[in-house]
Motif scaffolding. Structure first.
Motif, PDB file in Angstrom:
ATOM      1  N   GLN A  53      -8.444  -5.076   0.133  1.00  0.00           N
ATOM      2  CA  GLN A  53      -7.372  -4.170   0.544  1.00  0.00           C
ATOM      3  C   GLN A  53      -6.669  -4.702   1.797  1.00  0.00           C
ATOM      4  OE1 GLN A  53      -6.243  -1.375  -1.097  1.00  0.00           O
ATOM      5  NE2 GLN A  53      -4.594  -1.495   0.386  1.00  0.00           N
ATOM      6  N   ASN A  54      -7.459  -5.223   2.735  1.00  0.00           N
ATOM      7  CA  ASN A  54      -6.871  -5.813   3.943  1.00  0.00           C
ATOM      8  C   ASN A  54      -6.010  -7.024   3.592  1.00  0.00           C
ATOM      9  OD1 ASN A  54      -8.130  -3.911   5.537  1.00  0.00           O
ATOM     10  ND2 ASN A  54      -9.857  -5.225   6.049  1.00  0.00           N
ATOM     11  N   ASN A  55      -6.492  -7.844   2.635  1.00  0.00           N
ATOM     12  CA  ASN A  55      -5.715  -9.007   2.207  1.00  0.00           C
ATOM     13  C   ASN A  55      -4.421  -8.582   1.527  1.00  0.00           C
ATOM     14  OD1 ASN A  55      -7.585 -10.809   3.206  1.00  0.00           O
ATOM     15  ND2 ASN A  55      -8.647 -11.051   1.252  1.00  0.00           N
ATOM     16  N   VAL A  56      -4.488  -7.515   0.731  1.00  0.00           N
ATOM     17  CA  VAL A  56      -3.289  -7.014   0.060  1.00  0.00           C
ATOM     18  C   VAL A  56      -2.270  -6.562   1.102  1.00  0.00           C
ATOM     19  CG1 VAL A  56      -2.393  -5.114  -1.356  1.00  0.00           C
ATOM     20  CG2 VAL A  56      -4.395  -6.390  -2.116  1.00  0.00           C
ATOM     21  N   ASP A  57      -2.730  -5.836   2.100  1.00  0.00           N
ATOM     22  CA  ASP A  57      -1.818  -5.372   3.151  1.00  0.00           C
ATOM     23  C   ASP A  57      -1.194  -6.546   3.897  1.00  0.00           C
ATOM     24  OD1 ASP A  57      -2.433  -2.778   2.427  1.00  0.00           O
ATOM     25  OD2 ASP A  57      -3.915  -2.510   4.035  1.00  0.00           O
ATOM     26  N   LYS A  58      -2.014  -7.556   4.187  1.00  0.00           N
ATOM     27  CA  LYS A  58      -1.510  -8.727   4.898  1.00  0.00           C
ATOM     28  C   LYS A  58      -0.497  -9.486   4.036  1.00  0.00           C
ATOM     29  CE  LYS A  58      -3.543 -12.802   5.568  1.00  0.00           C
ATOM     30  NZ  LYS A  58      -4.592 -13.761   5.794  1.00  0.00           N
ATOM     31  N   ASP A  59      -0.809  -9.657   2.747  1.00  0.00           N
ATOM     32  CA  ASP A  59       0.106 -10.356   1.844  1.00  0.00           C
ATOM     33  C   ASP A  59       1.417  -9.587   1.692  1.00  0.00           C
ATOM     34  OD1 ASP A  59      -1.716 -12.382   1.458  1.00  0.00           O
ATOM     35  OD2 ASP A  59      -2.474 -11.602  -0.450  1.00  0.00           O
ATOM     36  N   ARG A  60       1.325  -8.270   1.658  1.00  0.00           N
ATOM     37  CA  ARG A  60       2.538  -7.456   1.533  1.00  0.00           C
ATOM     38  C   ARG A  60       3.430  -7.635   2.770  1.00  0.00           C
ATOM     39  NH1 ARG A  60       0.552  -2.284   0.198  1.00  0.00           N
ATOM     40  NH2 ARG A  60       0.590  -2.951  -1.948  1.00  0.00           N
ATOM     41  N   ALA A  61       2.806  -7.674   3.954  1.00  0.00           N
ATOM     42  CA  ALA A  61       3.579  -7.868   5.181  1.00  0.00           C
ATOM     43  C   ALA A  61       4.216  -9.259   5.201  1.00  0.00           C
ATOM     44  CB  ALA A  61       2.682  -7.680   6.399  1.00  0.00           C
ATOM     45  N   GLU A  62       3.478 -10.271   4.753  1.00  0.00           N
ATOM     46  CA  GLU A  62       4.027 -11.623   4.702  1.00  0.00           C
ATOM     47  C   GLU A  62       5.185 -11.705   3.708  1.00  0.00           C
ATOM     48  OE1 GLU A  62       0.842 -14.276   3.813  1.00  0.00           O
ATOM     49  OE2 GLU A  62      -0.106 -14.044   5.777  1.00  0.00           O
ATOM     50  N   LEU A  63       5.049 -10.997   2.588  1.00  0.00           N
ATOM     51  CA  LEU A  63       6.105 -10.994   1.589  1.00  0.00           C
ATOM     52  C   LEU A  63       7.380 -10.367   2.148  1.00  0.00           C
ATOM     53  CD1 LEU A  63       7.060 -11.431  -1.339  1.00  0.00           C
ATOM     54  CD2 LEU A  63       6.071  -9.216  -1.899  1.00  0.00           C
ATOM     55  N   LYS A  64       7.226  -9.255   2.848  1.00  0.00           N
ATOM     56  CA  LYS A  64       8.397  -8.600   3.444  1.00  0.00           C
ATOM     57  C   LYS A  64       9.079  -9.501   4.459  1.00  0.00           C
ATOM     58  CE  LYS A  64       7.016  -3.800   2.848  1.00  0.00           C
ATOM     59  NZ  LYS A  64       6.638  -2.553   3.515  1.00  0.00           N
TER      60      LYS A  64
END
Length: 120
Positions: A53-64
């Protein structure tokens, strides 16, 4: 006529199999060990799910941030990473549910309440 006889025979065979499975004694010490192992596995799966879940949040922020900066190659890579992380998270959730079902089944068997027995 044949169908009803065949159905009755199948019902009797299924009943005998179910009764035989419910009547088999189990070793409480072994059940306790299996239950401890399943609880340990469930805890590890929960921790992995939290990391995912933490990785998903981090990846989402990087994508944005990549989309905002206009870097399409980076955005595509981040999007793929995000999908893979979500897939891993869903698999971890499935493993947790499966471990919980198994531990519940072991507890029920240890208490003498098999799949067909127990309180009603």
């Amino acid at each position: 006529m044949r169908r009803s006889i065949f159905g009755a025979i199948l019902f009797m065979m299924a009943s005998l199999v179910a009764f035989g499975q419910a009547a088999t004694p189990s070793d409480p010490a072994q059940d306790h060990k299996e239950l401890q192992q399943l609880n340990h596995d469930a805890l590890q799966d929960k921790q992995e799910a939290q990391k995912e879940q933490n990785n998903v949040d981090k990846d989402r922020a990087e994508l944005k941030s990549a989309v905002k900066d206009g870097d399409k190659a980076e955005a595509k890579k981040d999007s793929q990473d995000l999908r893979q992380a979500k897939r891993g998270l869903n698999q971890d959730k499935h493993d947790i549910k499966q471990d919980m079902r198994q531990s519940r089944q072991i507890r029920m068997n240890a208490q003498g309440m098999g799949p067909r027995g127990g309180r009603r």
